[in-house]
Design an enzyme around this catalytic site. Sequence first.
Site, PDB file in Angstrom:
ATOM      1  N   CYS A  75       0.824  -1.213   0.000  1.00  0.00           N
ATOM      2  CA  CYS A  75       0.000   0.000   0.000  1.00  0.00           C
ATOM      3  C   CYS A  75       0.862   1.270   0.000  1.00  0.00           C
ATOM      4  CB  CYS A  75      -0.974  -0.041   1.173  1.00  0.00           C
ATOM      5  SG  CYS A  75      -2.352   1.119   1.008  1.00  0.00           S
ATOM      6  N   HIS A 159      -3.775  -5.359   0.696  1.00  0.00           N
ATOM      7  CA  HIS A 159      -3.288  -5.836   2.002  1.00  0.00           C
ATOM      8  C   HIS A 159      -3.388  -7.360   2.094  1.00  0.00           C
ATOM      9  CE1 HIS A 159      -2.872  -1.887   3.986  1.00  0.00           C
ATOM     10  NE2 HIS A 159      -3.847  -1.531   3.173  1.00  0.00           N
ATOM     11  N   GLU A 161      -2.229  -9.170   4.390  1.00  0.00           N
ATOM     12  CA  GLU A 161      -2.212  -9.586   5.792  1.00  0.00           C
ATOM     13  C   GLU A 161      -3.599  -9.718   6.412  1.00  0.00           C
ATOM     14  OE1 GLU A 161      -1.667  -5.023   5.893  1.00  0.00           O
ATOM     15  OE2 GLU A 161      -1.243  -6.711   4.575  1.00  0.00           O
ATOM     16  N   GLY A 214      -3.802 -13.512  37.643  1.00  0.00           N
ATOM     17  CA  GLY A 214      -4.509 -14.732  37.279  1.00  0.00           C
ATOM     18  C   GLY A 214      -4.897 -14.752  35.818  1.00  0.00           C
ATOM     19  N   VAL A 216      -3.915 -14.405  31.620  1.00  0.00           N
ATOM     20  CA  VAL A 216      -2.970 -15.178  30.810  1.00  0.00           C
ATOM     21  C   VAL A 216      -1.562 -14.600  30.879  1.00  0.00           C
ATOM     22  CG1 VAL A 216      -2.434 -16.005  28.489  1.00  0.00           C
ATOM     23  CG2 VAL A 216      -4.815 -15.864  29.231  1.00  0.00           C
ATOM     24  N   ASP A 217      -1.417 -13.299  30.657  1.00  0.00           N
ATOM     25  CA  ASP A 217      -0.086 -12.703  30.529  1.00  0.00           C
ATOM     26  C   ASP A 217       0.719 -12.788  31.821  1.00  0.00           C
ATOM     27  OD1 ASP A 217      -0.969 -12.085  27.995  1.00  0.00           O
ATOM     28  OD2 ASP A 217      -1.485 -10.019  28.485  1.00  0.00           O
ATOM     29  N   SER A 219       0.203 -14.724  34.337  1.00  0.00           N
ATOM     30  CA  SER A 219       0.373 -16.129  34.727  1.00  0.00           C
ATOM     31  C   SER A 219       1.542 -16.769  33.991  1.00  0.00           C
ATOM     32  CB  SER A 219      -0.914 -16.915  34.444  1.00  0.00           C
ATOM     33  OG  SER A 219      -1.983 -16.437  35.227  1.00  0.00           O
TER      34      SER A 219
END
Length: 501
Positions: A75, A159, A161, A214, A216-217, A219
């Site tokens: 682009c 694009h 992606e 508690g 995800v990150d 933990s």
Amino acid sequence: MVLVVDYGSQYSRLITRRIRENEVYSEVVFPDDKVDLSKVDTVILSGGPRSVYEEDAPKLPEWFQEYKGPVLAICYGMQLIVKELGGEVRRGRGEYGRTLVELSRDPIFEGIPEKVHVWMSHGDEVVRLPEGFHPIAVSETGVIAAATDGKRFWLLQFHPEVHHTEYGDRMISNFLFNVCKLEKNWKIGDLVEEKIRHIKETIGNKKAILALSGGVDSSVAAVLVHRAIGKNLVCVFVDHGLLRKNEREEVERVFKEHFDMNLVVVDARKRFLEKLRGVTDPEKKRKIIGEEFIRVFEEEAKKHDVEFLVQGTIYSDVIESAASGKTTAKIKSHHNVGGLPEKMNLKLVEPLRDLFKDEVRKVGKYLGIPDRIINRHPFPGPGLAVRVLGEVTEEKLEILREADYIFIETLRKHDYYDKVWQAFAVLLPIKSVGVKGDARAYEYVVALRAVNSVEGMTADWSRIPHDILDEAARRITREVKGVGRVVYDITSKPPATIEWE
């Protein structure tokens, strides 16, 4: 490494994700960033909202003249290369959204039909290619949609992606492996072992502290660092009274019993609710909770002889923070402990800062973290305080906690929890008339919200089967005292945000 140069496109992170999905390492930089070219195999120039002829339009990076490897320009990136190499770009009619293009034979289009629909988003267009270039795709309106010199540069006006582009993933993998001849080198196991080695070298025999939510990150960061330094990691879990049902007990069970971590649980429920008394503005609620969290965490940190602060910052956070001063506006304040390293004179360790959310989950699985933690839906730092609209009270929190638990339990029962990106209940600041038994009822309204998304930047409301919603609504109105009506939110993002506050 594949280096993605971000010119302000909303899709720049997606480019990096698509590359990593092909097990090739990639990072995002901005045009004015310094780069170590010895680590760069391939460069991709992203799209962007500007015109190459604007006076202050972003230019090619200074280091680009020294770089001699393959380039994929998308682009704005395509238009920038065309202009810099002597071609011509001018204002056109513009192409936006789904567009049919006809492809010519080229290594980047190997295994792809001759005609495909792609996603366009451009106002300017290329009208003359630089010397040595030839078109390899043309849109249905006759605009050059892709071009190459057959040696070093591949230019795409669309694009690849985004999921809207048919065979976009194939185009990217063709570029990586057919054109650039790269090898797959992004393996989770090797990555985890390398991170553990790096954490050991960084922290050594010193102590570190981590605010465990508690989620995800935090933990995954906790287990990763614990694997490296063991009991020298102090995990602090602050119970601010704004948690989901059984959340504190689950965190204690997983991290203290299963992983045998040095876990400190701070019961701060009373002080948070006291601070929130009478507050109805959502931004004030977020600010109060963030500031009070820092106070509680600081008090606990002083009890331990720590030198390092571990944070579960992930790559999307890094990119958004870097970009926020350039093009983005604040929608909501984010509750985090970003100010802690400077305030507490601690050295910062961010073991996940180069990973996207899906990659963090893969690391978590590799480390043996239970799926119930790994696959948890996102939960805001201020907790249920931003899902109780208006003033937060213990009574309202208990009502919401039970309603939310029933909704999630119903989704799990029907194997639907993992089919949505995020689901939760919201307690509205209104009551409605109803009938229970033979008596008139005047009780709270609960809104159920479920969305599908990839990274949370945009989201579509989830089309949960009506029988599942019906079961959840019936249980909530029957089992949760004080709730007389349940509604389902069918608003996407944009125009709405995912959370109500």
